[in-house]
Design a protein around this motif. Structure first.
Motif, PDB file in Angstrom:
ATOM      1  N   ASP A 168       0.854  -1.190   0.000  1.00  0.00           N
ATOM      2  CA  ASP A 168       0.000   0.000   0.000  1.00  0.00           C
ATOM      3  C   ASP A 168       0.891   1.240   0.000  1.00  0.00           C
ATOM      4  OD1 ASP A 168      -1.693   2.121   0.552  1.00  0.00           O
ATOM      5  OD2 ASP A 168      -2.965   0.949   1.893  1.00  0.00           O
ATOM      6  N   ARG A 169       0.940   1.912  -1.124  1.00  0.00           N
ATOM      7  CA  ARG A 169       1.875   3.030  -1.278  1.00  0.00           C
ATOM      8  C   ARG A 169       1.521   4.196  -0.357  1.00  0.00           C
ATOM      9  NH1 ARG A 169       3.863   3.298  -7.525  1.00  0.00           N
ATOM     10  NH2 ARG A 169       5.258   4.790  -6.534  1.00  0.00           N
ATOM     11  N   GLN A 170       0.250   4.464  -0.182  1.00  0.00           N
ATOM     12  CA  GLN A 170      -0.145   5.588   0.667  1.00  0.00           C
ATOM     13  C   GLN A 170       0.219   5.322   2.125  1.00  0.00           C
ATOM     14  OE1 GLN A 170      -1.149   8.368  -0.778  1.00  0.00           O
ATOM     15  NE2 GLN A 170      -0.970   7.244  -2.717  1.00  0.00           N
ATOM     16  N   ALA A 229       2.604   3.318   3.132  1.00  0.00           N
ATOM     17  CA  ALA A 229       4.060   3.369   3.221  1.00  0.00           C
ATOM     18  C   ALA A 229       4.550   4.812   3.313  1.00  0.00           C
ATOM     19  CB  ALA A 229       4.677   2.668   2.015  1.00  0.00           C
ATOM     20  N   ALA A 230       3.984   5.686   2.485  1.00  0.00           N
ATOM     21  CA  ALA A 230       4.384   7.095   2.507  1.00  0.00           C
ATOM     22  C   ALA A 230       4.067   7.740   3.851  1.00  0.00           C
ATOM     23  CB  ALA A 230       3.682   7.845   1.380  1.00  0.00           C
ATOM     24  N   ALA A 231       2.889   7.392   4.414  1.00  0.00           N
ATOM     25  CA  ALA A 231       2.514   7.957   5.709  1.00  0.00           C
ATOM     26  C   ALA A 231       3.474   7.510   6.806  1.00  0.00           C
ATOM     27  CB  ALA A 231       1.086   7.557   6.055  1.00  0.00           C
ATOM     28  N   LEU A 232       3.867   6.232   6.792  1.00  0.00           N
ATOM     29  CA  LEU A 232       4.817   5.739   7.787  1.00  0.00           C
ATOM     30  C   LEU A 232       6.181   6.402   7.632  1.00  0.00           C
ATOM     31  CD1 LEU A 232       3.984   1.909   7.893  1.00  0.00           C
ATOM     32  CD2 LEU A 232       3.558   3.618   9.675  1.00  0.00           C
ATOM     33  N   ILE A 233       6.602   6.635   6.404  1.00  0.00           N
ATOM     34  CA  ILE A 233       7.890   7.301   6.171  1.00  0.00           C
ATOM     35  C   ILE A 233       7.853   8.733   6.698  1.00  0.00           C
ATOM     36  CG2 ILE A 233       9.405   8.192   4.352  1.00  0.00           C
ATOM     37  CD1 ILE A 233       8.703   5.661   2.750  1.00  0.00           C
ATOM     38  N   VAL A 234       6.748   9.431   6.454  1.00  0.00           N
ATOM     39  CA  VAL A 234       6.611  10.801   6.983  1.00  0.00           C
ATOM     40  C   VAL A 234       6.616  10.786   8.508  1.00  0.00           C
ATOM     41  CG1 VAL A 234       5.044  12.769   7.174  1.00  0.00           C
ATOM     42  CG2 VAL A 234       5.436  11.701   4.952  1.00  0.00           C
ATOM     43  N   GLY A 235       5.906   9.811   9.103  1.00  0.00           N
ATOM     44  CA  GLY A 235       5.894   9.719  10.566  1.00  0.00           C
ATOM     45  C   GLY A 235       7.266   9.431  11.145  1.00  0.00           C
ATOM     46  N   LEU A 236       8.004   8.503  10.499  1.00  0.00           N
ATOM     47  CA  LEU A 236       9.362   8.199  10.952  1.00  0.00           C
ATOM     48  C   LEU A 236      10.255   9.423  10.836  1.00  0.00           C
ATOM     49  CD1 LEU A 236      11.602   6.184  11.795  1.00  0.00           C
ATOM     50  CD2 LEU A 236      11.875   5.638   9.357  1.00  0.00           C
ATOM     51  N   LEU A 291      11.448  11.194  -0.445  1.00  0.00           N
ATOM     52  CA  LEU A 291      11.194   9.757  -0.538  1.00  0.00           C
ATOM     53  C   LEU A 291       9.711   9.450  -0.397  1.00  0.00           C
ATOM     54  CD1 LEU A 291      12.323   6.899  -0.759  1.00  0.00           C
ATOM     55  CD2 LEU A 291      12.739   6.932   1.713  1.00  0.00           C
ATOM     56  N   ALA A 292       9.043  10.101   0.547  1.00  0.00           N
ATOM     57  CA  ALA A 292       7.615   9.840   0.768  1.00  0.00           C
ATOM     58  C   ALA A 292       6.785  10.244  -0.451  1.00  0.00           C
ATOM     59  CB  ALA A 292       7.131  10.594   2.005  1.00  0.00           C
ATOM     60  N   LEU A 293       7.160  11.345  -1.105  1.00  0.00           N
ATOM     61  CA  LEU A 293       6.417  11.804  -2.278  1.00  0.00           C
ATOM     62  C   LEU A 293       6.441  10.754  -3.389  1.00  0.00           C
ATOM     63  CD1 LEU A 293       5.002  14.305  -3.671  1.00  0.00           C
ATOM     64  CD2 LEU A 293       7.253  14.781  -4.651  1.00  0.00           C
ATOM     65  N   LEU A 294       7.626  10.216  -3.683  1.00  0.00           N
ATOM     66  CA  LEU A 294       7.741   9.234  -4.753  1.00  0.00           C
ATOM     67  C   LEU A 294       7.112   7.904  -4.370  1.00  0.00           C
ATOM     68  CD1 LEU A 294      11.375  10.007  -5.959  1.00  0.00           C
ATOM     69  CD2 LEU A 294       9.230  10.630  -7.064  1.00  0.00           C
ATOM     70  N   VAL A 295       7.250   7.514  -3.114  1.00  0.00           N
ATOM     71  CA  VAL A 295       6.640   6.262  -2.667  1.00  0.00           C
ATOM     72  C   VAL A 295       5.115   6.332  -2.773  1.00  0.00           C
ATOM     73  CG1 VAL A 295       6.245   4.811  -0.630  1.00  0.00           C
ATOM     74  CG2 VAL A 295       8.557   5.577  -1.171  1.00  0.00           C
ATOM     75  N   SER A 296       4.559   7.511  -2.547  1.00  0.00           N
ATOM     76  CA  SER A 296       3.098   7.666  -2.624  1.00  0.00           C
ATOM     77  C   SER A 296       2.575   7.575  -4.051  1.00  0.00           C
ATOM     78  CB  SER A 296       2.680   9.002  -2.010  1.00  0.00           C
ATOM     79  OG  SER A 296       3.115  10.085  -2.828  1.00  0.00           O
ATOM     80  N   GLY A 297       3.481   7.608  -5.048  1.00  0.00           N
ATOM     81  CA  GLY A 297       3.063   7.506  -6.447  1.00  0.00           C
ATOM     82  C   GLY A 297       2.951   8.842  -7.143  1.00  0.00           C
ATOM     83  N   ARG A 298       3.296   9.929  -6.482  1.00  0.00           N
ATOM     84  CA  ARG A 298       3.218  11.254  -7.087  1.00  0.00           C
ATOM     85  C   ARG A 298       4.523  11.588  -7.807  1.00  0.00           C
ATOM     86  NH1 ARG A 298       0.453  11.386  -2.328  1.00  0.00           N
ATOM     87  NH2 ARG A 298      -1.645  12.305  -2.370  1.00  0.00           N
TER      88      ARG A 298
END
Length: 702
Positions: A484-486, A488-495, A525-532
């Protein structure tokens, strides 16, 4: 009768109200006597050798004094100049490594004052010599001894009231502030200069490998001499000004190679530990704290020294002595630990190229990456009290790293990134958790900062590099493992937000250069992981977010009460009053001074870029495409964070090298030694195949 009772009661209430105020006024009006010396360390304070110092410590709040000024070793002139200026100051000249022998004033003027002024003018710290004299111009002050004259001299080097220590009984009565120089001791005796040369500004490389080798018998003999002079002054104080507030401070080093912690105590009548907002550590103060302790309204980085009452005299002496022994042991041990880490890293690297035995080498890579965590864990043991502390520390770190490598390797069957995730998480916890709870455990490690370099709390540059590298590798693992890309991106932002907060907030890490680049790296990293897609607009937004976070931490700290501010708030104040350029210039010069490392660093990057371009010519747009490789994005984020940290901090390429030595083994354990693809990559591959099949069907239909 009732009126009489009421009147008596009113008088009693007034008397009770006035008494505390009178006592407070008396406390404020007490004269201050600062007795200064040099080279006096807690290891050698005992009832036999130094009976006066020992007896005084029984009724005092005690601490270690960090005397590091502008040179690796603080000479007596440096200590007294720093006291008078409230900022790091020093004599730039030496004679074959010896300090200048302080001389008596001539016609009220301090000898060699022009040399001290020239040194101040060339200093990146911009000390204002004569500040103590300026702030006490309307008070009665007295200097006894040549060092005291330096501290109390005005900007022209003139001291208004001067005498010998034998004159205390005749001159001290009626004085508001008395500075007494009872002499100092050092490994190399101060001398009258015949031929002068410039003193070294930075620590010599040898200081990271050499242990302090002193003549214990000579030290105790010199300590006995200093103690006898102290006893004479204390007797004179008892006879002439018994109400005086007494502070004893050792203002200069004994060591000839590196700064040491020195004795400081204030007679409070009960046991306690000295501290200040400069250090935020019980039992530790800085030399720049002395001026604001003596007089209000001073300018400089220091703050008033306060006494935290409590404990026993014996326990407090043991605490400051143990910390002193730690700082003595950790300096030479640091170089050997760095050498151990570098050699281990190279051995694993070349063994990988030659033998390609992946199971063994994967464990070796994980062990190498875990060495910083092992260093912090080892610092929780009393290694510095061993007979050979350097050997004990190196062996302990090596054994701990190997055990962590073995333990983490056993997880390789679950997911190819599981071992690296364990090591990265352990490294993060070992550095972030102590900072979060206010413990100096990580800062006291070989990858932390000694008090002698002026970093007393929070996170230093090497800690930022280690945390940033391990944090981004952990973020890359999240990107690979979660389909789930979204999410994953949220967890990266939280970390990333957690790391940034602990690293940069004024309550914890108080790091200025780290948060902006960490924000950029994690958001990228979070931006690209989210698919944007990464656009020029989103890139600008990420950069502005990094600047905004750094500015927010500065503003929050600046808005706190002055006594609670850290160096973040002080830097914000310097921006407002226009003196920030001095700080920026000093840090820039420290980076430039590392030009050999910078040159090697630039050459390495150029070679890697040429090899990469030759082997795999690919555009930047392809690298940051939303359907690209998350590990490529992670590596780019690592380069951005570590390169940005190199440019923004005064440690220069050391940041990139330290972060790389953590990140590369972790990445190798995943990308080189690992086998299966992560869930997100598997899903991405399936989606790509389905799209390809759909395109083929459409073309067939048409």
């Amino acid at each position: 009768m009732r009126s009489l009772h009421a009147a008596c009661l009113a008088l009693l209430v007034c008397a009770l109200a006035i008494l505390p105020l009178s006592a407070h006024a008396t406390e404020e009006d007490r004269p201050i006597v600062l007795i200064g010396t040099g080279g006096v360390m807690w290891d050698y304070v005992d009832p036999e050798t130094t009976p006066n110092l020992f007896a005084l410590s029984e009724e005092s709040a005690v601490g270690n004094l960090s005397v590091r000024a502008v040179h690796p070793v603080a000479c007596p002139a440096d200590g007294w100049l720093t006291l008078g200026a409230g900022e790091r100051a020093g004599d730039d000249e030496t004679d074959n490594g010896a300090c200048r022998l302080l001389e008596e004033p001539v016609d009220g003027t301090v000898p060699h004052w022009e040399d001290y002024v020239a040194s101040a003018e060339n200093s990146a710290y911009s000390p204002r010599l004569g500040q103590l004299a300026e702030l006490t111009a309307d008070r009665n002050t007295l200097a006894l001894g040549p060092g005291a004259a330096i501290a109390l001299a005005d900007e022209n080097g003139t001291v208004s009231s001067y005498g010998q220590i034998e004159d205390y009984r005749d001159l001290a009565e009626g004085q508001d502030l008395v500075l007494v120089d009872i002499g100092s001791m050092s490994q190399i005796e101060p001398t009258v200069f015949d031929e002068t040369q410039n003193r070294q500004k930075g620590d010599p490389l040898a200081a990271s490998f050499e242990t302090q080798e002193w003549d214990e018998e000579a030290i105790r003999a010199d300590m006995a001499t200093i103690d006898a002079r102290l006893g004479e002054v204390l007797d004179a104080i008892e006879e002439t000004t018994p109400e005086a507030r007494i502070i004893v401070a050792s203002l200069s080093d004994y060591s000839a190679t590196a700064s040491t912690q020195q004795v400081i105590m204030e007679v409070t009548g009960e046991p306690g530990l000295l501290t200040s907002s400069t250090t935020r550590r019980s039992g530790l103060v800085a030399a720049t704290d002395l001026l604001p302790t003596l007089v209000n309204g001073s300018e400089g980085p220091g703050d008033s020294i306060v006494a935290d009452a409590g404990g026993t005299a014996e326990g407090n002496r043991a605490a400051v002595t143990e910390f002193d022994s730690l700082t003595k042991a950790i300096k030479p041990a640091t170089g050997w630990v760095y050498a151990l880490w570098g050699i281990s890293w190279l051995l694993v690297f070349f063994a990988t190229l030659i033998f390609r035995r992946k199971p063994v080498l994967r464990g070796g890579a994980l062990a190498v990456a875990s060495l910083p965590a092992s260093a912090v864990l080892m610092n929780g043991t009393p290694w510095h009290t061993a007979g050979n502390p350097t050997l004990v520390l190196c062996l302990g770190i090596a054994v701990g790293s190997v055990l962590i490598g073995i333990l983490s390797y056993r997880l390789h069957g679950r997911h190819r990134a599981a071992p690296a995730a364990l090591v990265a998480g352990l490294v993060l916890l070992s550095y972030l958790l102590p900072v979060l709870v206010g413990s100096p455990l990580a800062l006291n490690s070989v990858f932390g900062a000694l008090p002698s370099v002026g970093r007393f709390y929070g996170m230093n540059n090497m800690m930022f590099a280690i945390v940033g590298a391990s944090g981004l590798v952990l973020a890359g693992i999240i990107a690979e493992k979660l389909a789930d890309r979204q999410r994953a991106a949220a967890l990266i932002v939280g970390l990333g937000a957690t790391i940034v907060f602990i690293d940069g907030s004024p309550w914890h890490g108080t790091d200025f250069g780290g948060p902006p680049v960490l924000v950029v790296g994690f958001l990228f990293l979070a931006l690209l992981v989210s698919g944007r897609r990464l656009t020029w607009l989103s890139s600008l937004g990420i950069l502005l977010a990094g600047v905004a976070v750094a500015a927010f931490f500065l503003l929050v700290d600046y808005l706190r009460p002055v006594e609670d501010r850290t160096h973040l708030g002080d830097f914000a104040q310097s921006i407002l009053d226009g003196t920030a350029f001095d700080v920026i210039a000093r840090k820039a010069m420290q980076v430039v001074a590392l030009w050999p490392l910078l040159l090697v660093f630039v050459i390495m990057l150029a070679v890697l870029w040429m090899l990469w371009r030759k082997k795999a010519p690919i555009s930047l747009e392809q690298l940051v495409h939303p359907n690209g490789d998350s590990w490529v994005w992670t590596i780019i984020a690592l380069v951005v964070v570590l390169l940005g940290g190199t440019l923004l901090n005064d440690s220069g390429p050391i940041i990139f090298l330290t972060g790389g030595m953590v990140a590369i083994p972790l990445l190798a354990s995943i990308l080189y030694y690992g086998k299966p693809l992560g869930a997100r990559k598997q899903k991405l591959a399936r989606d790509t195949d389905e799209k390809a099949r759909g395109s083929n069907r459409d073309s067939t239909t048409n």
